[in-house]
Design an enzyme around this catalytic site. Structure first.
Site, PDB file in Angstrom:
ATOM      1  N   ASP A   1       0.848  -1.187   0.000  1.00 39.61           N
ATOM      2  CA  ASP A   1       0.000   0.000   0.000  1.00 39.61           C
ATOM      3  C   ASP A   1       0.882   1.236   0.000  1.00 39.61           C
ATOM      4  OD1 ASP A   1      -2.854  -0.984   0.219  1.00 39.61           O
ATOM      5  OD2 ASP A   1      -1.904  -2.141   1.812  1.00 39.61           O
TER       6      ASP A   1
ATOM      7  N   ASP B   1      -7.144  -4.649  -4.486  1.00 42.16           N
ATOM      8  CA  ASP B   1      -7.588  -4.226  -3.154  1.00 42.16           C
ATOM      9  C   ASP B   1      -8.452  -2.974  -3.121  1.00 42.16           C
ATOM     10  OD1 ASP B   1      -7.644  -4.477  -0.354  1.00 42.16           O
ATOM     11  OD2 ASP B   1      -5.975  -3.084  -0.119  1.00 42.16           O
TER      12      ASP B   1
HETATM   13 ZN    ZN Z   1      -4.283  -2.198  -0.313  1.00 44.03          ZN
END
Ligand code: ZN
Length: 999
Positions: A264, A374
């Site tokens: 991320d 995601d």
């Molecule tokens: Zn993510």
């Protein structure tokens, strides 16, 4: 035969844990430790190597949250280890059970070259496969004290998410730093057992294969001498050769295993830490590729590569080498793995443009698979943008997180609002962090919904977010599972190979039309309002800056290519799927607000320079209109004088505003009791309701506080009906205004409601000092309109969603995302609500006992969750929305642009012709810019906005020599015919078209 399974399983569990695993490493000697606790933020490796180190030892505390300590680790290989396989083993204090999300390290040579990362499940450093004995060992470890934010008891409010509040006490202890003999046979035995045992656990208890494995494992343990495991591991392994060599069933499911590390770009750590996470993980995987030539690593997010190029040249070189060798595989074609609900149309296009162009420029690679495992739901505008960027395929697994409905397909064609289709795959393994052991492989096969029609699925494997990516254990597991009876067949290969084969074998794949709505994380349309507002403002300022700089370029203005490129990339980065959605720690969001302010300042400066070139010398007031539609006599994309016309002045009679088009009445509580549409001659509000009603809900979701709002939030609501002040404000004859002040909890809120001369629209500007905790603030407009569905603006078009809850799919969409407007209508009459900062909405309907339907449109203004930022959204906010009665879809589109693109007034000589004119209001210009290749060509991107077919002529104000239709990357798709008055075009519903004009 007696059933002795549990006895055998218990034996295996204990033997592995207490006898085999501890013997992977044998003899060990401690390394000598020294440490330098770096003050402040991370430093380059050269600076750390030159620092002065002090003695340290195992057990020492280190690392205040977010601090960095550098360890110098030295020692000598004992002479008696000659010929042995030796590694260094370093445990920085990996106490949390997760594979990442805690402290991490990157080891360097004394020359400052990265070796590999250190993570909880990758703690080794290479010394030698067959050492001479006596050699000196020296390396440095940059240890990052990233605190554990998401703990074993999750979602607890924490002060750790901001350096200033995180505390100064060390949070880690060095657990281990030693040289040790690596017992390859024991390690191999352990992997044999794990692969077989995890496979066995997935097989039916009556299957012969299960018992075959069970008995073989048992025999292997019989062969172990528990006092000499390293010396007898090979004997034990020999008992497993037979079960490991039995080939997979002819019909076994086929798995493409693609190495991956979902990193991320910011989340429970700041952006700067992601730069280091990438350096660690990429060092790991490039090192691992040396030992495993079959290893392929799929890596998305061009931004993360760009960070290596800028900050870690050695890692960048290793990545480049492995890309050239085909092992490090760029995927995704986007600048970051962005959110796709909220980015505007042009920004969504730029995600692909900048992502794909980076991979083309740096590697000559055209990525064709969009990789978004995601993000929190996927816009129905995407299929067209994917295709227009030159990509073909799409991957996510996030819809496996749906709370209510199970998505029916794993491989299918996803169709967008314009009819474009892309072949899409949802890995049925339902994770992007697989370890490739039996449970994951069996789940992939068991859940795959295409059996009998198609044969394969993709499994991304590797630990993300600081876990270091794929491990050597996973690669060994893949080798053992390649062709193994009872297991799916596992082949490591690039995602593009998977997609090409999967699409070819499944020509009649099912079709899913419309958005891929995630039935979870619905509060991400609202949380961290300032971040969202920063995105919205930046997108519109970028539009203005490019438009006016292009117009000025035609008059000799120096087009700021570099600066716009950089500013776009900053905005694209902050659309990452934990930044724009509001799900990061406080550090990330405070920093985002600061970045957006800088972006705005730079763009304002570009705009004002361009406008002064365009307006010229003079004392007239020149009004610039960056919207695609004309406004008060000023053409869209151009400038001129305002023609105020002969609109009736606005009358203010007590608390009643009237401009001849609308009559709006407020009561003494500042609530709207009537909105009379004088043009349509009807009351807009539903009987017995009030408009602009602020509603405060208790908002405590079951988990994922920043992300989730659960449906029961509606059970507890307080209508904010008490007012401190309701007063008419004199703003001149062209505006009727009433100010309303309210106080609730610890918060105060001031709204000014304005009716303007000649405008069939009520504007509401809101200032709020928000001091609530775990509350959700909405504003409601209950209208007397019978609407089965609502319409929401998305990128380059709009989307319908039901207002009723007939099915579980409808009910699950109790909170929805829209861009600049939402619209509800019955035949002949509609209402739009437009906004300049808001994305979250909910639209419901209720039958009235006396007949008729109340459709309630609500905007989600603010939330106040406490995890991961305990002070989410506290403080001052300013936002605008407008209520537009009698609106058709075209009016909603126009008003949506208007509220986000206020006109600009500068002194100058006179009107400025629009760079382009378009003679059909259904066709909307989304961007005007100079071509990215700096050739001086002018590019315009436009789209059909009403969902119908549209013909028009696009006329440039400049002398064009030719015009071409291009893809998003401005690569030619077709030559177009340029007539004297411009180029004639015909668009399909919601078609996006990019035209490139040469001069
Ligand atoms: Zn993510």
């Amino acid at each position: 035969m007696h059933d002795d399974r549990s006895l055998l399983d218990e034996r295996l569990t204990r033997t592995v844990r207490q006898r085999i695993r501890p013997e992977v490493y044998g003899a060990a000697v401690p390394l000598t430790l020294e440490v330098w606790h770096a003050p402040g933020e991370p430093v380059p490796v050269a600076e750390a190597l030159a620092a002065s180190y002090e003695p340290a030892k195992v057990g020492d505390a280190w690392g205040a949250p977010w601090a960095t300590s550098w360890f110098r680790m030295s020692g000598a290989v004992p002479a008696e280890w000659a010929g042995r396989h030796v590694e260094a083993v370093v445990d920085l204090g990996f106490t949390h059970p997760g594979p990442g999300f805690q402290c991490e390290g990157l080891a360097y040579t004394p020359e400052g070259k990265p070796i590999k990362g250190l993570a909880p499940r990758s703690t080794h450093l290479p010394v030698g496969r067959s050492v001479a004995g006596g050699e000196d060992v020296l390396f440095y470890v940059e240890a990052a004290a990233n605190p554990v934010i998401l703990d074993i008891v999750p979602f607890q409010p924490t002060e750790l998410g901001l350096k200033e509040t995180a505390g100064a006490d060390p949070v880690y202890h060095v657990v281990k730093a030693e040289l040790a003999v690596f017992h390859r046979d024991v390690w191999d035995l352990l992997l044999d057992i794990e692969v077989l045992n995890s496979l066995k656990n997935e097989l039916d208890e009556r299957e012969p294969r299960r018992w075959d494995i069970q008995r073989s494992l048992d025999r292997a343990l019989d062969r172990l001498d528990f006092q000499d495991v390293p010396g007898t591991a090979a004997l034990a392994r020999a008992e497993l050769v037979d079960v490991l060599s039995k080939p997979a069933n002819a019909s076994a499911h086929r798995i493409t295993a693609a190495g991956h590390a979902h990193i991320d770009s910011a989340w429970l750590w700041p952006l700067r830490e992601t730069v280091r996470k990438c350096a660690r993980t990429f060092s790991n995987v490039t090192a691992l590729m040396e030992d495993y030539p079959e290893f392929v690593f799929a890596c998305s997010q061009a931004q993360q590569y760009a960070w290596m190029k800028e900050h870690h040249p050695d890692v960048w070189q290793r990545v480049k080498d492995k890309v050239a060798g085909g092992q490090f595989v760029p995927v995704g074609g986007m600048w970051v793995e962005s959110d796709t609900n909220m980015p505007g149309g042009e920004a969504m296009a730029r995600q692909f443009i900048h992502g794909k162009r980076f991979f083309l420029d740096e590697f000559g690679i055209e990525t064709e698979e969009v990789w978004l495992p995601d993000s929190f739901g996927y816009s129905a505008a995407m299929p067209q943008l994917v295709k227009l960027s030159g990509s073909r395929w799409f991957l996510t697994q996030k819809l496996s997180w749906n709370q209510i409905n199970r998505f029916p397909h794993h491989s299918f064609y996803w169709e967008g609002i314009d009819g474009s289709q892309v072949f899409t795959h949802f890995p049925p393994v339902d994770t992007y962090n697989s370890d490739l052991l039996g449970a994951d492989l069996a789940r992939a096969s068991r859940q795959y919904s295409e059996h009998g029609k198609a044969t394969r699925s993709l499994v991304p494997f590797g630990y993300g977010d600081g876990g270091g990516g794929p491990t050597r254990e996973m690669l060994e597991t893949a080798r053992r599972s390649a062709d193994l009876e009872g297991s799916p067949r596992v082949t490591i290969e690039a995602p593009s190979k998977f997609f090409a084969t999967a699409e070819a074998e499944y020509a009649d794949a099912p079709v899913w039309s419309g958005e891929l709505y995630l039935e979870k994380h619905r509060a991400t349309y609202t949380t961290q309002a300032r971040t969202k507002q920063g995105n919205r403002r930046s997108e519109h300022l970028l539009r203005e800056a490019e438009l006016w700089a292009t117009a000025a370029l035609l008059k000799g203005f120096d087009y700021p290519y570099e600066q716009l490129d950089r500013l776009w990339k900053t905005v694209l980065l902050h659309q990452f799927h934990d930044i724009l959605p509001g799900s990061s720690i406080a550090w990330v969001h405070r920093e985002a607000e600061a970045r957006y302010a800088e972006v705005a300042a730079e763009l304002e400066s570009i705009i004002s320079s361009a406008l002064s070139v365009l307006a010229g010398e003079g004392s007239e007031t020149v009004v610039f209109n960056a919207a695609p539609h004309s406004r008060s006599g000023v053409p869209g994309l151009g400038a001129g004088a305002v023609d105020s016309g002969s609109a009736q002045p606005v009358s203010v009679d007590g608390l009643v505003l009237d401009n001849g088009l609308l009559r709006v009445a407020l009561d003494s509580r500042g609530l709207i009791t009537s909105i009379r549409d004088l043009v349509a001659d009807r009351e807009v509000l539903a009987p017995g309701t009030v408009g602009n009603l602020l509603q405060l809900h208790v908002d405590v979701p079951n988990q994922w506080d920043a992300w989730d709002v659960d449906p029961f939030y509606r059970n507890n609501v307080r209508d904010l009906v008490e007012a401190e002040e309701v007063v008419a404000v004199d703003e001149g004859k062209d505006v009727g205004a009433i100010r309303v002040r309210r106080a609730f909890g610890e918060s105060t809120l001031t709204q000014v409601l304005r009716l303007r001369a000649g405008e069939r629209r009520l504007d509401v500007s809101t200032e709020v000092d928000w001091q609530e905790t775990e509350k959700f603030l909405k504003v409601a407009f209950p209208v007397d309109v019978h609407a089965d569905r609502s319409t929401s603006e998305i990128q380059f078009g709009h989307l319908h969603r039901p207002t009723h809850v007939n099915t579980s799919w409808d009910a699950a969409k109790f909170e929805i995302c829209a861009h600049r407007w939402v619209h509800v209508a019955e035949p002949g009459y509609g209402v739009a609500v437009v906004n300049d900062s808001t994305y979250g909405h909910d639209i419901t309907r209720k039958a009235r006992p006396e007949g008729g339907t109340t459709t309630t449109v609500r905007l989600s203004l603010l939330r106040a969750p406490r995890f991961p930022d305990p002070l989410t959204d506290q403080g001052f906010h300013q936002l605008n929305y407008s209520f537009v009665p009698g609106a058709a879809i075209g009016d909603a589109v126009r008003e949506g642009y208007r509220i986000n693109l206020p006109e600009r007034r500068v002194p100058g000589a006179g009107p400025v012709a629009p760079v382009f004119t378009v003679d059909n209001p259904a066709v909307v210009v989304e961007a005007v810019k100079a071509a990215d290749d700096r050739s001086g060509d002018i590019v315009v991107r436009l789209y059909e906005s009403l969902g119908g077919r549209a013909k028009t002529v696009v006329s440039p104000s400049f002398a064009a020599t030719s015009v071409r239709e291009t893809d998003l990357l401005e690569r030619t798709l077709a030559d177009r015919c340029l007539a004297d008055n411009g180029v004639e075009i015909e668009l399909r519903p919601f078609q996006v078209l990019t035209l490139r004009f040469s001069r």
